[in-house]
Design a protein around this motif. Structure first.
Motif, PDB file in Angstrom:
ATOM      1  N   GLN A   1       0.721  -9.390   6.603  1.00 10.42           N
ATOM      2  CA  GLN A   1       0.312  -8.135   5.967  1.00 10.42           C
ATOM      3  C   GLN A   1       0.236  -6.995   6.981  1.00 10.42           C
ATOM      4  O   GLN A   1       0.589  -5.865   6.670  1.00 10.42           O
TER       5      GLN A   1
ATOM      6  N   PHE B   1       3.897  -5.841   7.974  1.00  7.74           N
ATOM      7  CA  PHE B   1       4.681  -5.213   6.910  1.00  7.74           C
ATOM      8  C   PHE B   1       3.756  -4.481   5.934  1.00  7.74           C
ATOM      9  O   PHE B   1       3.569  -4.915   4.798  1.00  7.74           O
ATOM     10  N   PRO B   2       3.177  -3.346   6.372  1.00  4.22           N
ATOM     11  CA  PRO B   2       2.245  -2.627   5.487  1.00  4.22           C
ATOM     12  C   PRO B   2       2.979  -1.957   4.334  1.00  4.22           C
ATOM     13  O   PRO B   2       4.173  -1.644   4.426  1.00  4.22           O
ATOM     14  N   GLN B   3       2.271  -1.716   3.243  1.00  2.00           N
ATOM     15  CA  GLN B   3       2.798  -1.038   2.067  1.00  2.00           C
ATOM     16  C   GLN B   3       2.134   0.336   1.972  1.00  2.00           C
ATOM     17  O   GLN B   3       0.915   0.424   1.840  1.00  2.00           O
ATOM     18  N   PHE B   4       2.925   1.394   2.048  1.00  4.55           N
ATOM     19  CA  PHE B   4       2.404   2.748   1.961  1.00  4.55           C
ATOM     20  C   PHE B   4       2.847   3.390   0.651  1.00  4.55           C
ATOM     21  O   PHE B   4       3.926   3.094   0.142  1.00  4.55           O
ATOM     22  N   PRO B   5       2.044   4.325   0.126  1.00  6.97           N
ATOM     23  CA  PRO B   5       2.493   5.087  -1.046  1.00  6.97           C
ATOM     24  C   PRO B   5       3.659   5.997  -0.673  1.00  6.97           C
ATOM     25  O   PRO B   5       3.950   6.224   0.503  1.00  6.97           O
ATOM     26  N   ASP B   6       4.307   6.541  -1.688  1.00  3.85           N
ATOM     27  CA  ASP B   6       5.432   7.447  -1.450  1.00  3.85           C
ATOM     28  C   ASP B   6       4.970   8.718  -0.753  1.00  3.85           C
ATOM     29  O   ASP B   6       3.855   9.194  -0.964  1.00  3.85           O
TER      30      ASP B   6
ATOM     31  N   ASP C   1      -2.984   5.343   1.860  1.00  8.49           N
ATOM     32  CA  ASP C   1      -3.302   4.470   0.730  1.00  8.49           C
ATOM     33  C   ASP C   1      -3.698   5.326  -0.463  1.00  8.49           C
ATOM     34  O   ASP C   1      -3.783   6.549  -0.367  1.00  8.49           O
TER      35      ASP C   1
END
Length: 155
Positions: free
Chosen positions: A30, A33-38, A56
């Motif tokens: 995690q 490989f972070p998940q960011f908003p658009d 976030d």
């Protein structure tokens, strides 16, 4: 040969240790490989083209007595070293530069590749709030630009 008592710890300690190792691998994945908003739309102000990107979609959090929201600002045009100071705040109107200079919240910091900011924000975001960027150059000229907040920010 030693006798081992049949306790819950002795029965499951290897399975618990294995679970801890699996959790370490999961959290490492995690963090790599972070998940960011658009990212938001790019806007021009003065000699700069700026694209803000929130880290976030969580509501603002309390940091040193001030509610803040974290952003990354990408400067695709213009040189960051031409900026004397720049602040980002979320609200119905931009905060005056004299008020922003009183503390360290909301000030942009980083490099020419990206400026991070802990934007000053209200506790609850509503539809009338905007993200306001105030930039002052070395000649003392101030420029202000705003972005409307996406619907995902309202709760």
């Amino acid at each position: 040969m030693a006798r081992i008592k049949n306790t819950i710890w002795n029965r499951y300690k290897y399975k618990i240790n294995g679970l801890v190792l699996v959790l370490v691998c999961y959290f490492l994945y995690q963090s790599l490989f972070p998940q960011f908003p658009d990212a938001w739309e790019t806007q021009a102000v003065g000699a700069f083209e700026i694209t803000p990107m929130p880290y976030d979609l969580d509501p603002p959090y309390l940091h040193d007595g001030t509610y803040t929201k974290d952003f990354l600002l990408l400067f695709s045009k213009g040189k960051v070293n031409k900026i004397r100071q720049a602040y980002l705040n979320i609200g119905t109107e931009p905060l005056p530069l004299e008020t922003l200079q009183m503390g360290d919240a909301g000030i942009l910091h980083g490099s020419q590749h990206g400026q991070e900011v802990h934007a000053i924000a209200p506790e609850v975001l509503t539809a009338e709030h905007k993200a306001w960027l105030t930039i002052e150059n070395w000649q003392g000229q101030q420029q202000v630009i705003s972005w409307t907040l996406p619907d995902a920010f309202y709760q």
